[in-house]
Design a protein around this motif. Structure first.
Motif, PDB file in Angstrom:
ATOM      1  N   UNK A 105       9.710   3.443   9.746  1.00 28.87           N
ATOM      2  CA  UNK A 105       9.044   2.230   9.276  1.00 28.87           C
ATOM      3  C   UNK A 105       8.406   2.428   7.903  1.00 28.87           C
ATOM      4  N   UNK A 106       7.785   3.583   7.692  1.00 27.80           N
ATOM      5  CA  UNK A 106       7.065   3.820   6.438  1.00 27.80           C
ATOM      6  C   UNK A 106       7.562   5.050   5.687  1.00 27.80           C
ATOM      7  N   UNK A 107       8.689   5.606   6.120  1.00 28.56           N
ATOM      8  CA  UNK A 107       9.164   6.841   5.490  1.00 28.56           C
ATOM      9  C   UNK A 107      10.687   6.806   5.374  1.00 28.56           C
ATOM     10  N   UNK A 108      11.190   7.593   4.421  1.00 27.71           N
ATOM     11  CA  UNK A 108      12.630   7.751   4.245  1.00 27.71           C
ATOM     12  C   UNK A 108      12.902   9.172   3.775  1.00 27.71           C
ATOM     13  N   UNK A 165      -0.394   2.009   3.698  1.00 26.37           N
ATOM     14  CA  UNK A 165       0.241   0.736   3.345  1.00 26.37           C
ATOM     15  C   UNK A 165       0.133   0.380   1.865  1.00 26.37           C
ATOM     16  N   UNK A 166      -0.599   1.151   1.086  1.00 26.84           N
ATOM     17  CA  UNK A 166      -0.790   0.827  -0.326  1.00 26.84           C
ATOM     18  C   UNK A 166      -0.267   1.917  -1.263  1.00 26.84           C
ATOM     19  N   UNK A 167      -0.216   3.142  -0.782  1.00 29.92           N
ATOM     20  CA  UNK A 167       0.195   4.277  -1.618  1.00 29.92           C
ATOM     21  C   UNK A 167       1.594   4.739  -1.214  1.00 29.92           C
ATOM     22  N   UNK A 168       2.492   4.774  -2.182  1.00 28.20           N
ATOM     23  CA  UNK A 168       3.864   5.231  -1.959  1.00 28.20           C
ATOM     24  C   UNK A 168       4.126   6.479  -2.788  1.00 28.20           C
ATOM     25  N   UNK A 211       6.617  10.866  -7.927  1.00 29.79           N
ATOM     26  CA  UNK A 211       6.095   9.595  -8.412  1.00 29.79           C
ATOM     27  C   UNK A 211       5.175   9.005  -7.356  1.00 29.79           C
ATOM     28  N   UNK A 212       3.960   8.648  -7.766  1.00 30.33           N
ATOM     29  CA  UNK A 212       2.979   8.019  -6.885  1.00 30.33           C
ATOM     30  C   UNK A 212       2.707   6.611  -7.381  1.00 30.33           C
ATOM     31  N   UNK A 213       2.782   5.640  -6.475  1.00 29.69           N
ATOM     32  CA  UNK A 213       2.553   4.244  -6.833  1.00 29.69           C
ATOM     33  C   UNK A 213       1.504   3.660  -5.897  1.00 29.69           C
ATOM     34  N   UNK A 214       0.423   3.133  -6.483  1.00 31.06           N
ATOM     35  CA  UNK A 214      -0.695   2.594  -5.710  1.00 31.06           C
ATOM     36  C   UNK A 214      -0.824   1.101  -5.990  1.00 31.06           C
ATOM     37  N   UNK A 215      -0.728   0.306  -4.911  1.00 32.65           N
ATOM     38  CA  UNK A 215      -0.881  -1.144  -5.035  1.00 32.65           C
ATOM     39  C   UNK A 215      -2.333  -1.536  -4.790  1.00 32.65           C
ATOM     40  N   UNK A 216      -2.886  -2.291  -5.741  1.00 32.36           N
ATOM     41  CA  UNK A 216      -4.267  -2.751  -5.646  1.00 32.36           C
ATOM     42  C   UNK A 216      -4.297  -4.271  -5.507  1.00 32.36           C
ATOM     43  N   UNK A 217      -5.446  -4.825  -5.152  1.00 36.00           N
ATOM     44  CA  UNK A 217      -5.542  -6.299  -5.109  1.00 36.00           C
ATOM     45  C   UNK A 217      -5.263  -6.918  -6.478  1.00 36.00           C
TER      46      UNK A 217
END
Length: 326
Positions: A105-108, A165-168, A211-217
């Motif tokens: 669900x959250x990993x590959x 749920x916000x950090x990939x 690569x780190x990607x963080x989604x913020x409001x």
């Protein structure tokens, strides 16, 4: 699943290099016609619990560009003469890759074994040869030629993990062995040819990218990428290890997007070549501009579909140092 394709290309190369005082009527044009086929195929098997196997094959081409073909001698620095080679042929590559992909669900996780061959490699070469103005004095010449066939065999591991749920986090590790065959070539020089050769080489190489990607409001995304490559072999020596880090922030508002990216944060990106030639050893360091900030504003026309599972979705950095097939 199965897919296959076949592309055919017909092209013509035309070059004409003028010396000082010459015009087009004084020098005949060098022309060469070529035709090649480029097949590709892919077979996939999907198993229970989101397990997948893929087998891919592709053939690609890399063509020489203008400065590599132009025989005009750049003698702005007589100790380093740059000249092209109109006899350069395209470089061809063939790749076979077998991949296993597991999704949660959250990993590959992707594990790939591959074999990639490059024939008639377009490589940078240098050699000591007599000057045109004085045959008793040698100078260094720089150019390009089809030298050596390379075979890379290795494995690539890609892990993509979504945390909270916000950090990939996407990590790619590439481990492979490079084998370069010995080569000989005759380089066009002063209306004649100069013979050059290179020894065979074998080296285990690895590189990593995280690569780190963080989604913020408020539709804000922060992204950071780090890269490292170990020592690699070239036609006449080695390309030493290098690393760099970049980071960026992006804000989207409807069809508008704005991003600010800092390239090479630690001012570490450089190329360091060690060359071995006919009677010389040379070390060359080059920097590509160092730390830089890039601000971009985009507007998207029409509707676009977002692919949430695209592992390559990241902040646009303008193509600088992006990954390419080579």
């Amino acid at each position: 699943t199965f897919s296959a394709g076949l592309r055919g290309e017909l092209w013509q190369t035309r070059t004409r290099s003028l010396k000082y005082g010459e015009n087009d009527a004084d020098v005949p044009s060098f022309r060469k016609n070529d035709f090649a086929l480029f097949p590709s195929a892919s077979v996939g098997w999907v198993f229970r619990d989101n397990n997948e196997l893929k087998l891919n094959y592709s053939r690609r081409i890399r063509r020489p560009f203008g400065p590599q073909l132009n025989t005009f001698e750049n003698i702005s620095d007589p100790s380093e003469v740059h000249l092209g080679n109109p006899l350069i042929l395209p470089e061809y590559s063939n790749a076979v890759e077998l991949s296993y992909i597991k999704k949660w669900d959250s990993h590959m996780l992707s594990l790939s074994g591959y074999l990639r061959s490059n024939t008639d490699m377009i490589s940078h070469i240098s050699f000591l040869a007599p000057m045109a103005s004085d045959n008793d004095v040698n100078t260094m010449y720089y150019g390009h030629a089809n030298v050596g066939n390379m075979l890379n065999t290795g494995i690539e591991i890609i892990s993509r993990n979504t945390l909270l749920r916000q950090l990939t986090m996407t990590t790619t590790v590439n481990l492979y062995n490079s084998h370069l065959k010995a080569w000989d070539t005759a380089y066009p020089l002063h209306d004649s040819f100069y013979q050059i050769h290179g020894d065979k080489q074998d080296r285990f190489t690895w590189d990593i990218r995280c690569m780190a990607s963080l989604r913020l409001p408020w539709d804000i995304t922060i992204q950071a990428t780090g890269r490292y490559s170990s020592r690699r072999i070239t036609a006449q020596g080695t390309l030493e290890e290098d690393w760099d880090v970049e980071a960026g922030i992006r804000k989207t508002a409807g069809a508008w997007g704005i991003s600010l990216v800092c390239k090479d944060i630690f001012n570490s990106k450089e190329t360091y070549n060690i060359l071995y030639g006919n009677g010389y050893t040379q070390a060359i360091r080059k920097w590509s501009g160092g730390r830089a900030l890039r601000l971009s504003v985009t507007y998207t026309f029409g509707k676009t579909r977002k692919h949430g599972n695209d592992r390559h979705n990241h902040i646009d950095t303008g193509g600088y140092d992006e990954e390419h097939s080579h």
